[in-house]
Enzyme design. Structure first.
Site, PDB file in Angstrom:
ATOM      1  N   ILE A 186      35.311  38.269  51.354  1.00  0.00           N
ATOM      2  CA  ILE A 186      35.096  36.868  50.965  1.00  0.00           C
ATOM      3  C   ILE A 186      35.907  36.550  49.711  1.00  0.00           C
ATOM      4  CG2 ILE A 186      33.359  35.132  50.308  1.00  0.00           C
ATOM      5  CD1 ILE A 186      31.238  36.943  51.600  1.00  0.00           C
TER       6      ILE A 186
ATOM      7  N   ASP B 261      43.660  37.864  41.122  1.00  0.00           N
ATOM      8  CA  ASP B 261      44.175  36.492  41.012  1.00  0.00           C
ATOM      9  C   ASP B 261      45.036  36.216  42.247  1.00  0.00           C
ATOM     10  OD1 ASP B 261      45.442  34.106  40.483  1.00  0.00           O
ATOM     11  OD2 ASP B 261      45.855  34.597  38.379  1.00  0.00           O
TER      12      ASP B 261
ATOM     13  N   ARG C  58      47.794  36.818  57.484  1.00  0.00           N
ATOM     14  CA  ARG C  58      48.920  37.584  58.047  1.00  0.00           C
ATOM     15  C   ARG C  58      48.677  39.086  57.906  1.00  0.00           C
ATOM     16  NH1 ARG C  58      54.203  37.302  54.645  1.00  0.00           N
ATOM     17  NH2 ARG C  58      53.195  39.096  53.671  1.00  0.00           N
TER      18      ARG C  58
ATOM     19  N   TYR D 216      45.579  18.149  46.128  1.00  0.00           N
ATOM     20  CA  TYR D 216      44.435  18.825  46.753  1.00  0.00           C
ATOM     21  C   TYR D 216      44.267  18.376  48.204  1.00  0.00           C
ATOM     22  CZ  TYR D 216      39.570  20.288  47.528  1.00  0.00           C
ATOM     23  OH  TYR D 216      38.411  20.847  48.044  1.00  0.00           O
TER      24      TYR D 216
HETATM   25  N1  LIG Z   1      32.586  21.483  46.406  1.00  0.00           N
HETATM   26  C1  LIG Z   1      33.020  20.607  47.299  1.00  0.00           C
HETATM   27  O1  LIG Z   1      32.631  19.412  47.286  1.00  0.00           O
HETATM   28  C2  LIG Z   1      33.981  21.045  48.364  1.00  0.00           C
HETATM   29  C3  LIG Z   1      34.191  20.182  49.441  1.00  0.00           C
HETATM   30  C4  LIG Z   1      35.092  20.558  50.429  1.00  0.00           C
HETATM   31  C5  LIG Z   1      35.738  21.781  50.339  1.00  0.00           C
HETATM   32  N2  LIG Z   1      35.510  22.603  49.271  1.00  0.00           N
HETATM   33  C6  LIG Z   1      36.215  23.873  49.242  1.00  0.00           C
HETATM   34  O2  LIG Z   1      35.261  24.922  49.201  1.00  0.00           O
HETATM   35  C7  LIG Z   1      35.874  26.085  48.643  1.00  0.00           C
HETATM   36  C8  LIG Z   1      34.961  26.665  47.579  1.00  0.00           C
HETATM   37  O3  LIG Z   1      34.934  25.760  46.482  1.00  0.00           O
HETATM   38  P1  LIG Z   1      33.638  25.495  45.624  1.00  0.00           P
HETATM   39  O4  LIG Z   1      33.306  24.091  45.798  1.00  0.00           O
HETATM   40  O5  LIG Z   1      32.629  26.557  45.863  1.00  0.00           O
HETATM   41  O6  LIG Z   1      34.273  25.616  44.166  1.00  0.00           O
HETATM   42  P2  LIG Z   1      34.094  26.589  42.936  1.00  0.00           P
HETATM   43  O7  LIG Z   1      32.649  26.804  42.646  1.00  0.00           O
HETATM   44  O8  LIG Z   1      34.979  26.056  41.879  1.00  0.00           O
HETATM   45  O9  LIG Z   1      34.671  27.984  43.492  1.00  0.00           O
HETATM   46  C9  LIG Z   1      36.045  28.193  43.658  1.00  0.00           C
HETATM   47  C10 LIG Z   1      36.260  29.677  43.889  1.00  0.00           C
HETATM   48  O10 LIG Z   1      37.662  29.930  44.081  1.00  0.00           O
HETATM   49  C11 LIG Z   1      38.040  31.023  43.255  1.00  0.00           C
HETATM   50  N3  LIG Z   1      39.429  30.914  42.813  1.00  0.00           N
HETATM   51  C12 LIG Z   1      40.054  29.837  42.279  1.00  0.00           C
HETATM   52  N4  LIG Z   1      41.286  30.169  41.880  1.00  0.00           N
HETATM   53  C13 LIG Z   1      41.451  31.489  42.189  1.00  0.00           C
HETATM   54  C14 LIG Z   1      42.512  32.415  42.005  1.00  0.00           C
HETATM   55  N5  LIG Z   1      43.658  32.073  41.403  1.00  0.00           N
HETATM   56  N6  LIG Z   1      42.334  33.681  42.437  1.00  0.00           N
HETATM   57  C15 LIG Z   1      41.168  34.074  43.006  1.00  0.00           C
HETATM   58  N7  LIG Z   1      40.132  33.233  43.198  1.00  0.00           N
HETATM   59  C16 LIG Z   1      40.281  31.973  42.783  1.00  0.00           C
HETATM   60  C17 LIG Z   1      37.109  30.909  42.040  1.00  0.00           C
HETATM   61  O11 LIG Z   1      36.987  32.170  41.411  1.00  0.00           O
HETATM   62  P3  LIG Z   1      37.545  32.544  39.956  1.00  0.00           P
HETATM   63  O12 LIG Z   1      37.605  31.283  39.140  1.00  0.00           O
HETATM   64  O13 LIG Z   1      36.573  33.550  39.469  1.00  0.00           O
HETATM   65  O14 LIG Z   1      38.881  33.134  40.234  1.00  0.00           O
HETATM   66  C18 LIG Z   1      35.799  30.511  42.714  1.00  0.00           C
HETATM   67  O15 LIG Z   1      35.113  31.661  43.145  1.00  0.00           O
HETATM   68  C19 LIG Z   1      37.235  25.615  48.128  1.00  0.00           C
HETATM   69  O16 LIG Z   1      38.236  25.973  49.056  1.00  0.00           O
HETATM   70  C20 LIG Z   1      37.092  24.117  48.048  1.00  0.00           C
HETATM   71  O17 LIG Z   1      38.330  23.459  48.140  1.00  0.00           O
HETATM   72  C21 LIG Z   1      34.640  22.261  48.298  1.00  0.00           C
END
Ligand SMILES: NC(=O)c1ccc[n+]([C@@H]2O[C@H](COP(=O)([O-])OP(=O)(O)OC[C@H]3O[C@@H](n4cnc5c(N)ncnc54)[C@H](OP(=O)(O)O)[C@@H]3O)[C@@H](O)[C@H]2O)c1
Length: 233
Positions: free
Chosen positions: A7, A60, A120, A151
């Site tokens: 994950i 990262d 991949r 985004y």
């Molecule tokens: N929240 C919403 O309303 C919403 C709606 C539609 C889709 N989504 C999607 O749902 C997914 C999860 O987002 P969330 O809402 O749960 O946001 P979140 O709480 O900000 O979580 C984002 C996650 O991505 C990881 N991440 C970001 N940059 C990274 C990097 N460079 N390397 C490794 N990990 C990285 C972060 O971990 P670290 O910072 O620890 O690296 C964190 O675990 C995303 O794809 C988002 O676009 C969210």
């Protein structure tokens, strides 16, 4: 033998909720958690209970060149990957005139390129092993979001790449799912809509339950199409 579940984005939000949900599955023996924040990963582990073996992998994902060896190490250590949840996401909302090359590159690197390379490499090592991949897109990828152009465009790319790969990998044993959540109460949403009351929108646990259902062995009929996950108010 139990399943190996990997994950990304597992340090908080939807990824953390998905890790907790997946670790409840009797048939999942190993859960590999990927994100940058070691503290965030530790917080996820402490909420997961001790049924499955948990492996924390601070990484990262903007380091695209390192992803092949990351996947190879996971496959060598655990024998392969059965479930890959591409949840990690990045958002830095800007209007068109404020959108920079850096913003575009960072957004597409995490949301699209890292996901594609992870898939991949998983496919490279799969060797016919039945597996499921779930990619998290967004409703922002299918309806206009003025002010969030990078985004939104990156999430449209996730919808597209998932549909393409579902067909390309058909017959290989790998199924691909795409979900597009609507507004979900996480840090990322707080960045996109700072004034919103988080209790008034969907919670990450609700999205995680949908993910668990899609990734169950019983789910055999959906594949590649974009599934919208939205709380009906
Ligand atoms: N929240 C919403 O309303 C919403 C709606 C539609 C889709 N989504 C999607 O749902 C997914 C999860 O987002 P969330 O809402 O749960 O946001 P979140 O709480 O900000 O979580 C984002 C996650 O991505 C990881 N991440 C970001 N940059 C990274 C990097 N460079 N390397 C490794 N990990 C990285 C972060 O971990 P670290 O910072 O620890 O690296 C964190 O675990 C995303 O794809 C988002 O676009 C969210």
């Amino acid at each position: 033998m139990g399943k190996v579940c990997v994950i990304t984005g597992a340090s908080q939000g939807i990824g953390r909720a998905a890790a907790i949900e997946m670790s409840k599955r009797e048939d999942v023996d190993v859960v590999v958690l990927i994100a940058r924040s070691a503290d965030g990963l530790a917080g996820t582990v402490s909420a997961m209970g001790d049924r499955a073996k948990i492996h924390q992998l601070p990484y990262d994902l903007s380091d695209l060149d390192g992803i092949p060896s990351l996947v190879e190490d996971i496959c060598r250590e655990h024998g392969g990957i059965d479930l890959l949840l591409n949840v990690a996401g990045y958002a830095d909302p800007r209007s068109l005139l404020d959108t920079t090359a850096d913003n575009l590159v960072q957004t597409f690197t995490i949301n699209v390129f890292a996901m594609l390379i992870l898939i991949r490499e998983m496919a490279r090592f799969s060797d016919g092993r039945p597996a499921k991949i779930l990619n998290v897109a967004s409703t922002a990828g299918i309806t206009p979001r003025p002010g969030w152009v990078a985004y939104a465009a990156s999430k449209a790319a996730v919808v597209s790449l998932s549909a393409t790969l579902a067909e390309e990998l058909a017959g290989s044993g790998i199924k691909i799912y795409t979900i597009s959540p609507g507004r979900t109460a996480t840090e990322l949403r707080r960045k996109l809509a700072p004034d919103e009351d988080p209790t008034s929108i969907m919670q990450p646990e609700q999205v995680a339950r949908v993910i668990r259902t899609l990734l169950s062995d019983d789910e055999l009929t959906l594949d590649g199409q974009n599934i919208i996950v939205r709380q009906q108010l």
